[in-house]
Design a protein around this motif. Structure first.
Motif: not given
Length: 269
Positions: A13, A131, A133
């Motif tokens: 993350l 966020l 990934v």
């Protein structure tokens, strides 16, 4: 963006959409000194530990994440919460240790063993950044927008009692009651952590309680934060009392706020 089911590593993350801006993943403590030391003995007591047994530097309080994600956790904009089944087990232990005699307390490690757990990344603040990934190939960044509903669970070695204590402080700091299936049991446990502990417990030494054989390193950092050690003074106590009532604590024993002068709170650590 919808993501494939399965668990993720927290190191995947980041808040950065660009590879060149990715911070390296490192080990960070989730709960820092100012989160623990002013209530150290209360956590030890309600977790079923001996006095002096809780180590804020334990690997159970560490996460392997990137610095930008660590900052979101430290600012309490996000929290990591275990499954509702684990929360129910934890709540039962805290309730038993709250109601029972301190020599009969149950040890947290017996009910919640040290192992990997699945965690949900829960937004606490009213808004937050997207966020990104990093996929398993390490070549693609997938965007997950706030409030991160599409983010799969995270598989972590973080111990749930550290995680939920951090989350409880986050719910209180932000005045949040979102996701009540998680926030309610965590707020109840956090309310119990504001209670005073028996004087007999404070007069015990490490490993003098029956059955407490689980070894944790003894705390060796005596520093504390003035602002945190005085957290329950003045209007803060009134806020916590309202917060406890809102949490719906149903234990038959009365929950009372621990009111300690700053000097006493500091000396406890």
């Amino acid at each position: 963006m919808s993501m494939a089911l399965g668990s993720l590593s927290a190191a995947c993350l980041s808040t950065s959409p660009n590879f060149e801006d990715l911070k390296p993943a490192q080990n960070f403590r989730l709960m820092k000194d100012e989160d623990i030391l002013y209530r150290l003995h209360r956590l030890e007591y309600f977790w079923g530990l001996s006095q002096g047994e809780l180590d804020p530097f334990s690997e159970l309080n560490h996460l392997y994440v990137r610095a930008d994600v660590a900052q979101l956790l430290w600012s309490k904009d996000i929290a990591l919460v275990p499954t509702t089944e684990v929360l129910a087990t934890m709540n039962a232990l805290i309730k038993d240790n709250f109601l029972g005699h301190f020599y009969c307390r149950r040890l947290c490690f017996e009910s919640v063993p040290v192992q990997e757990y699945e965690y949900k990344l829960l937004p606490i603040a009213e808004s937050g950044p997207s966020l990104y990934v990093l996929d398993k190939s390490g070549t693609n960044l997938q965007r997950v927008d706030y409030p991160y509903h599409d983010l799969p669970p995270l598989k972590l070695s973080l111990y749930p009692f550290f995680a939920t204590t951090h989350a409880g402080a986050a719910f209180f700091k932000k005045g949040s009651t979102r996701d009540p299936e998680y926030s309610h049991p965590i707020r109840v446990m956090s309310a119990v952590y504001t209670c005073t502990v028996p004087s007999e417990f404070l007069n015990t030494s490490l490993n003098t309680l029956p059955g407490n054989s689980h070894d944790l390193a003894v705390l060796d950092d005596e520093s504390t934060s003035d602002s945190e050690s005085d957290v329950y003074s003045g209007h803060e106590r009134e806020r916590i009392q309202c917060w406890i009532q809102d949490a719906g604590v149903s234990y038959s024993k009365e929950v009372s706020i621990a009111s300690e002068p700053k000097e006493d709170a500091a000396s406890d650590t």
